[in-house]
Design a protein around this motif. Structure first.
Motif, PDB file in Angstrom:
ATOM      1  N   ALA A 140       0.849  -1.191   0.000  1.00  0.00           N
ATOM      2  CA  ALA A 140       0.000   0.000   0.000  1.00  0.00           C
ATOM      3  C   ALA A 140       0.883   1.239   0.000  1.00  0.00           C
ATOM      4  O   ALA A 140       2.051   1.191   0.398  1.00  0.00           O
ATOM      5  CB  ALA A 140      -0.917   0.008   1.219  1.00  0.00           C
ATOM      6  N   LYS A 141       0.308   2.335  -0.440  1.00  0.00           N
ATOM      7  CA  LYS A 141       1.081   3.562  -0.589  1.00  0.00           C
ATOM      8  C   LYS A 141       1.519   4.133   0.749  1.00  0.00           C
ATOM      9  O   LYS A 141       0.922   3.875   1.790  1.00  0.00           O
ATOM     10  CB  LYS A 141       0.248   4.610  -1.342  1.00  0.00           C
ATOM     11  N   PHE A 394      15.701   9.314   6.426  1.00  0.00           N
ATOM     12  CA  PHE A 394      14.396   9.833   6.831  1.00  0.00           C
ATOM     13  C   PHE A 394      13.278   9.457   5.874  1.00  0.00           C
ATOM     14  O   PHE A 394      12.176   9.963   5.989  1.00  0.00           O
ATOM     15  CB  PHE A 394      14.490  11.358   6.941  1.00  0.00           C
ATOM     16  N   THR A 395      13.547   8.572   4.918  1.00  0.00           N
ATOM     17  CA  THR A 395      12.514   8.281   3.910  1.00  0.00           C
ATOM     18  C   THR A 395      11.582   7.151   4.317  1.00  0.00           C
ATOM     19  O   THR A 395      10.558   6.949   3.682  1.00  0.00           O
ATOM     20  CB  THR A 395      13.150   7.891   2.559  1.00  0.00           C
ATOM     21  N   ILE A 422       9.347  11.443  -1.811  1.00  0.00           N
ATOM     22  CA  ILE A 422       8.221  12.360  -2.014  1.00  0.00           C
ATOM     23  C   ILE A 422       7.017  11.947  -1.185  1.00  0.00           C
ATOM     24  O   ILE A 422       6.146  12.769  -0.895  1.00  0.00           O
ATOM     25  CB  ILE A 422       7.835  12.492  -3.508  1.00  0.00           C
ATOM     26  N   GLY A 423       7.002  10.681  -0.747  1.00  0.00           N
ATOM     27  CA  GLY A 423       5.925  10.202   0.108  1.00  0.00           C
ATOM     28  C   GLY A 423       5.950  10.782   1.510  1.00  0.00           C
ATOM     29  O   GLY A 423       5.041  10.548   2.305  1.00  0.00           O
ATOM     30  N   ARG A 424       6.973  11.568   1.846  1.00  0.00           N
ATOM     31  CA  ARG A 424       7.001  12.262   3.149  1.00  0.00           C
ATOM     32  C   ARG A 424       6.008  13.407   3.169  1.00  0.00           C
ATOM     33  O   ARG A 424       5.665  13.913   4.243  1.00  0.00           O
ATOM     34  CB  ARG A 424       8.393  12.801   3.473  1.00  0.00           C
ATOM     35  N   LEU A 431      -2.707  16.835   0.540  1.00  0.00           N
ATOM     36  CA  LEU A 431      -1.986  17.355  -0.615  1.00  0.00           C
ATOM     37  C   LEU A 431      -0.524  17.639  -0.271  1.00  0.00           C
ATOM     38  O   LEU A 431      -0.190  17.961   0.866  1.00  0.00           O
ATOM     39  CB  LEU A 431      -2.659  18.639  -1.109  1.00  0.00           C
ATOM     40  N   GLY A 432       0.333  17.517  -1.277  1.00  0.00           N
ATOM     41  CA  GLY A 432       1.753  17.776  -1.075  1.00  0.00           C
ATOM     42  C   GLY A 432       2.418  18.208  -2.363  1.00  0.00           C
ATOM     43  O   GLY A 432       1.860  18.078  -3.455  1.00  0.00           O
TER      44      GLY A 432
END
Length: 491
Positions: A140-141, A394-395, A422-424, A431-432
């Motif tokens: 899962a994301k 930190f990812t 980018i999933g941070r 939204l990000g």
């Protein structure tokens, strides 16, 4: 556009420390401009061994909580409702409720007091299977509720009459261990004496040995440390019911796979193994066929990109990067940002530059002392600083709801690292914005990552619409309507 500065850009007297990762001027950093309620109000970091004291909600939790006939939900201390619009990654559910899974009332109380109102898709899919005792391979994301998906059934199945270790949660980094332990402690706080222990490398081994003299039900650990404790005979895992592997792809990489295999060799044969990750390379398939028994496979990753994250690139030379970053800071409406570099040396150099430009900045990397890493992680998570510079340490699974901008100061070399970075931002369907600083050497990696993720990373426009990455709020009455409109405008 609104400025992202946390202080005035006047010349600053820097209180720099090469160790503690917190670079800031003498002025106080401003509170974040937007974000979930509570940001900017520090909370105490989790203890490594802790059972939450029963809360006073009419009666002690282990006596059944509320008397029969009472509306027990009225006594809950709920956090402020998060009214930000979310993407379908977390909203397209089957409509189930947490109460549908026959969970203990005391566990439900902790779940609702975390602000978790309804199960996310990954929680809906995996919780009933995990509760049945079956092995799971779940994909899962990032930021869609994987921690809750395994912690809720894990806690439901604990037998508090027994004083042995019943569950192990394996994670690849120390920061993730502390984060998961804090969530576990919070959602189990009404269950009575649930003993949760976080143990990681870089901390005092003697302290962990002393803690294991007492009762521990759940251990959240990094692989190296738990192997040490098992070999010394102080972590007795022969009666462990379930082992969870969070960020399983990283745990099964060359860095950890030998340790993971060794840990499993000490577990009973009838244990349950739960694997969760956003990406599953071939190494995971090999492990699954060897150690999992008829696993239930869940795949909520029809596409690899994250729906709520808008991605841009800026084509620059190496010498232009700091100037470009300064321009972004002045033009973007940043709530909190994470800025990635490809080496520890560049992390410290960039953090110093950012501070000289007049912005408050923390940094974190694997070569720092653990106590400083812990302090930086918790202070940033609690909103004490707006910008964090770090390496790929930190990812993995780090969940900071207020982060709405990720900047790749150094562009990663592979799609997996890019996806986790980018999933941070855009956590739990919010939204990000992801901005990549691309040099001529990076252009081939950019094209390769676009192809692998089947996505388009667009050139950065002169002005970025803040509605793409700044939290929008909707009313209670028109929540679903506002959500549907938002998806139509920004699919």
């Amino acid at each position: 556009m609104a400025t992202a500065r946390t202080e005035n850009p006047a010349p600053m007297l820097m209180g720099l420390s090469k160790q503690n990762g917190q670079l800031r001027g003498q002025q106080k950093p401003a509170a974040p401009q937007s974000g979930p309620p509570g940001i900017g109000h520090p909370v105490k970091p989790p203890h490594l061994l802790q059972s939450a004291a029963p809360q006073k909600h009419g009666a002690p939790p282990n006596s059944g909580g509320i008397r029969f006939g009472d509306d027990w939900k009225k006594n809950l201390q709920l956090p402020p409702k998060d009214m930000r619009i979310r993407t379908s990654d977390v909203t397209s559910t089957k409509g189930n409720e947490f109460e549908d899974y026959c969970l203990k009332r005391e566990l439900l109380m902790g779940i609702f007091e975390m602000g978790w109102e309804k199960p996310s898709p990954i929680q809906e899919e995996s919780m009933p299977i995990a509760l049945s005792g079956r092995d799971i391979l779940a994909r899962a994301k990032n930021g869609t509720g994987k921690s809750g998906a395994y912690l809720i059934p894990l806690l439901e199945r604990l037998d508090l009459k027994k004083d042995n270790i019943q569950a192990i949660v394996m994670v690849p980094t120390r920061e993730l261990a502390l984060q998961v332990s804090q969530i576990c402690i919070q959602i189990s706080k009404h269950m009575g004496e649930v003993k949760v222990m976080a143990t990681t490398g870089g901390t005092n081994l003697r302290d962990d040995i002393m803690r294991l003299d007492e009762t521990v039900h759940v251990i959240i650990a990094t692989p190296g440390r738990i192997v040490d404790l098992i070999k010394k005979g102080v972590a007795k895992v022969d009666r462990v019911q379930v082992m969870v592997m969070d960020e399983a792809d990283k745990l099964l990489s060359q860095d950890f796979v030998v340790l993971i295999e060794e840990i499993i060799s000490y577990l009973p044969k009838n244990r349950q193994i739960l694997l969760y990750s956003a990406t599953f390379p071939i190494s995971v398939q090999k492990f699954m066929s060897k150690h999992l028994q008829k696993p239930y496979e869940i795949n909520l990753m029809d596409e690899l990109t994250l729906k709520g994250i808008t991605q841009f690139y800026a084509y620059v030379t190496e010498r232009q990067k700091v100037h470009c970053l300064n321009t972004l800071f002045s033009r973007l409406q940043i709530n909190q940002s994470i800025i990635f570099c490809n080496s520890t040396q560049r992390v410290e150099l960039l953090a110093k530059k950012i501070t000289q430009l007049g912005y408050s900045c923390f940094y974190i990397h694997a070569k720092m002392m653990q106590e400083y890493r812990n302090r930086v992680f918790h202070d940033f998570r609690n909103g004490l600083c707006r910008n964090l510079v770090c390496t790929d340490l930190f990812t993995r699974g780090i969940d900071i709801q207020a982060v709405n901008v990720v900047i790749n100061f150094d562009f990663p070399k592979n799609a997996e690292t890019y996806l986790h970075r980018i999933g941070r931002s855009g956590r739990f369907g919010h939204l990000g914005l992801a901005i990549n600083l691309i040099t001529s050497e990076d252009r081939f990696n950019l094209k390769s990552i676009e192809d692998q993720l089947v996505t388009e990373i667009k050139p950065i426009p002169s002005s970025i619409d803040k509605s793409l990455y700044v939290a929008e709020y909707h009313s209670e009455l028109h929540g679903q309507e506002a959500h549907d409109v938002a998806l139509e405008e920004h699919p």
